[in-house]
Design a protein around this motif. Structure first.
Motif, PDB file in Angstrom:
ATOM      1  N   UNK A 122       0.835  -1.208   0.000  1.00  0.00           N
ATOM      2  CA  UNK A 122       0.000   0.000   0.000  1.00  0.00           C
ATOM      3  C   UNK A 122       0.863   1.248   0.000  1.00  0.00           C
ATOM      4  N   UNK A 123       1.896   1.246   0.863  1.00  0.00           N
ATOM      5  CA  UNK A 123       2.806   2.393   0.927  1.00  0.00           C
ATOM      6  C   UNK A 123       3.527   2.573  -0.408  1.00  0.00           C
ATOM      7  N   UNK A 124       3.969   1.454  -1.001  1.00  0.00           N
ATOM      8  CA  UNK A 124       4.681   1.517  -2.280  1.00  0.00           C
ATOM      9  C   UNK A 124       3.780   2.107  -3.368  1.00  0.00           C
ATOM     10  N   UNK A 125       2.539   1.633  -3.450  1.00  0.00           N
ATOM     11  CA  UNK A 125       1.613   2.146  -4.467  1.00  0.00           C
ATOM     12  C   UNK A 125       1.319   3.624  -4.264  1.00  0.00           C
ATOM     13  N   UNK A 126       1.126   4.015  -3.007  1.00  0.00           N
ATOM     14  CA  UNK A 126       0.831   5.419  -2.724  1.00  0.00           C
ATOM     15  C   UNK A 126       2.034   6.297  -3.067  1.00  0.00           C
ATOM     16  N   UNK A 127       3.252   5.801  -2.788  1.00  0.00           N
ATOM     17  CA  UNK A 127       4.472   6.535  -3.150  1.00  0.00           C
ATOM     18  C   UNK A 127       4.590   6.700  -4.658  1.00  0.00           C
ATOM     19  N   UNK A 128       4.327   5.616  -5.397  1.00  0.00           N
ATOM     20  CA  UNK A 128       4.421   5.667  -6.860  1.00  0.00           C
ATOM     21  C   UNK A 128       3.413   6.668  -7.415  1.00  0.00           C
ATOM     22  N   UNK A 129       2.173   6.606  -6.909  1.00  0.00           N
ATOM     23  CA  UNK A 129       1.141   7.516  -7.410  1.00  0.00           C
ATOM     24  C   UNK A 129       1.445   8.965  -7.033  1.00  0.00           C
ATOM     25  N   UNK A 130       1.927   9.184  -5.808  1.00  0.00           N
ATOM     26  CA  UNK A 130       2.261  10.545  -5.377  1.00  0.00           C
ATOM     27  C   UNK A 130       3.454  11.071  -6.183  1.00  0.00           C
ATOM     28  N   UNK A 131       4.397  10.194  -6.498  1.00  0.00           N
ATOM     29  CA  UNK A 131       5.557  10.569  -7.314  1.00  0.00           C
ATOM     30  C   UNK A 131       5.100  11.062  -8.685  1.00  0.00           C
ATOM     31  N   UNK A 132       4.030  10.433  -9.211  1.00  0.00           N
ATOM     32  CA  UNK A 132       3.477  10.803 -10.513  1.00  0.00           C
ATOM     33  C   UNK A 132       2.360  11.845 -10.391  1.00  0.00           C
ATOM     34  N   UNK A 133       2.241  12.475  -9.225  1.00  0.00           N
ATOM     35  CA  UNK A 133       1.210  13.492  -8.935  1.00  0.00           C
ATOM     36  C   UNK A 133      -0.204  12.965  -9.171  1.00  0.00           C
ATOM     37  N   UNK A 134      -0.450  11.748  -8.704  1.00  0.00           N
ATOM     38  CA  UNK A 134      -1.777  11.134  -8.749  1.00  0.00           C
ATOM     39  C   UNK A 134      -2.069  10.567  -7.375  1.00  0.00           C
ATOM     40  N   UNK A 135      -3.149   9.845  -7.245  1.00  0.00           N
ATOM     41  CA  UNK A 135      -3.433   9.145  -6.004  1.00  0.00           C
ATOM     42  C   UNK A 135      -4.293   9.938  -5.034  1.00  0.00           C
ATOM     43  N   UNK A 136      -4.682   9.275  -3.964  1.00  0.00           N
ATOM     44  CA  UNK A 136      -5.614   9.828  -2.990  1.00  0.00           C
ATOM     45  C   UNK A 136      -5.036  11.010  -2.236  1.00  0.00           C
ATOM     46  N   UNK A 137      -3.793  10.912  -1.802  1.00  0.00           N
ATOM     47  CA  UNK A 137      -3.182  11.986  -1.016  1.00  0.00           C
ATOM     48  C   UNK A 137      -3.024  13.259  -1.843  1.00  0.00           C
ATOM     49  N   UNK A 138      -2.639  13.123  -3.102  1.00  0.00           N
ATOM     50  CA  UNK A 138      -2.486  14.288  -3.981  1.00  0.00           C
ATOM     51  C   UNK A 138      -3.856  14.892  -4.270  1.00  0.00           C
ATOM     52  N   UNK A 139      -4.875  14.042  -4.405  1.00  0.00           N
ATOM     53  CA  UNK A 139      -6.233  14.530  -4.629  1.00  0.00           C
ATOM     54  C   UNK A 139      -6.713  15.330  -3.416  1.00  0.00           C
ATOM     55  N   UNK A 140      -6.366  14.867  -2.224  1.00  0.00           N
ATOM     56  CA  UNK A 140      -6.734  15.575  -0.993  1.00  0.00           C
ATOM     57  C   UNK A 140      -6.108  16.975  -0.981  1.00  0.00           C
ATOM     58  N   UNK A 141      -4.843  17.050  -1.399  1.00  0.00           N
ATOM     59  CA  UNK A 141      -4.158  18.348  -1.480  1.00  0.00           C
ATOM     60  C   UNK A 141      -4.856  19.259  -2.489  1.00  0.00           C
ATOM     61  N   UNK A 142      -5.179  18.714  -3.654  1.00  0.00           N
ATOM     62  CA  UNK A 142      -5.831  19.512  -4.699  1.00  0.00           C
ATOM     63  C   UNK A 142      -7.207  19.991  -4.254  1.00  0.00           C
ATOM     64  N   UNK A 143      -7.956  19.133  -3.543  1.00  0.00           N
ATOM     65  CA  UNK A 143      -9.269  19.527  -3.029  1.00  0.00           C
ATOM     66  C   UNK A 143      -9.133  20.657  -2.008  1.00  0.00           C
ATOM     67  N   UNK A 144      -8.109  20.574  -1.158  1.00  0.00           N
ATOM     68  CA  UNK A 144      -7.864  21.620  -0.165  1.00  0.00           C
ATOM     69  C   UNK A 144      -7.529  22.935  -0.849  1.00  0.00           C
ATOM     70  N   UNK A 145      -6.713  22.877  -1.901  1.00  0.00           N
ATOM     71  CA  UNK A 145      -6.353  24.082  -2.643  1.00  0.00           C
ATOM     72  C   UNK A 145      -7.565  24.677  -3.363  1.00  0.00           C
ATOM     73  N   UNK A 146      -8.412  23.801  -3.931  1.00  0.00           N
ATOM     74  CA  UNK A 146      -9.618  24.284  -4.610  1.00  0.00           C
ATOM     75  C   UNK A 146     -10.542  24.990  -3.623  1.00  0.00           C
ATOM     76  N   UNK A 147     -10.668  24.410  -2.432  1.00  0.00           N
ATOM     77  CA  UNK A 147     -11.516  25.003  -1.394  1.00  0.00           C
ATOM     78  C   UNK A 147     -10.985  26.387  -0.999  1.00  0.00           C
TER      79      UNK A 147
END
Length: 159
Positions: free
Chosen positions: A121-146
């Motif tokens: 799970x950590x590896x997948x999340x790291x890979x997705x965050x590295x590519x600016x995708x994934x749940x954590x990056x989406x959370x950041x983008x939602x916070x910025x949009x708000x």
């Protein structure tokens, strides 16, 4: 008026054993359950290595730092009561709070994935965050949009 005038005490986190990085140590402490630090270390180090292997990058620390940089928020909103109405006021996120939100969102996103080991799970999340995708990056983008959507109320921050 704030009830407490003193700021919260910021404890220094010792760097981790393998990469001598404070940021890795923070993630290990966040992943840790019931004080089992060695298990948390093994999970984080394995996840970092798997992520580096998937991305074909030599240094797992480089993947880790880039991924967390892509998760780091720069703006957030805070509730403020003004004249009987609650407004979401955008504020800039700095220092300790920025690191805290980054680690929280990263580990939360990794834990939310089901059906595989925590290291995977950590590896997948790291890979997705590295590519600016994934749940954590989406959370950041939602916070910025708000924060962007509530920019009209920014003048309430100064009063």
């Amino acid at each position: 008026m704030p009830r407490h005038k003193t700021k919260a005490l910021v404890r220094d986190v010792a760097p981790d054993r393998m990469y001598n990085s404070v940021q890795v140590s923070r993630i290990i402490n966040r992943v840790m359950r019931d004080g089992k630090k060695q298990i948390a270390e093994r999970l984080v180090y394995t996840g970092m290595q798997k992520a580096a292997d998937k991305l074909k990058v030599e240094n797992p620390l480089e993947v880790f730092e880039t991924a967390l940089k892509n998760i780091q928020p720069h703006m957030e909103t805070r509730s403020r009561r003004v004249g009987g109405a609650n407004y979401q006021i955008p504020f800039e996120v700095k220092g300790q709070r920025q690191q805290h939100l980054t680690t929280m969102w990263f580990v939360q996103a990794a834990r939310a994935r089901k059906g595989m080991s925590m290291a995977d799970r950590l590896a997948l999340e790291l890979v997705e965050a590295y590519n600016s995708q994934g749940t954590a990056v989406k959370k950041k983008e939602d916070t910025h949009k708000m924060a962007e959507a509530n920019r009209a109320f920014a003048h309430f921050a100064r009063t």
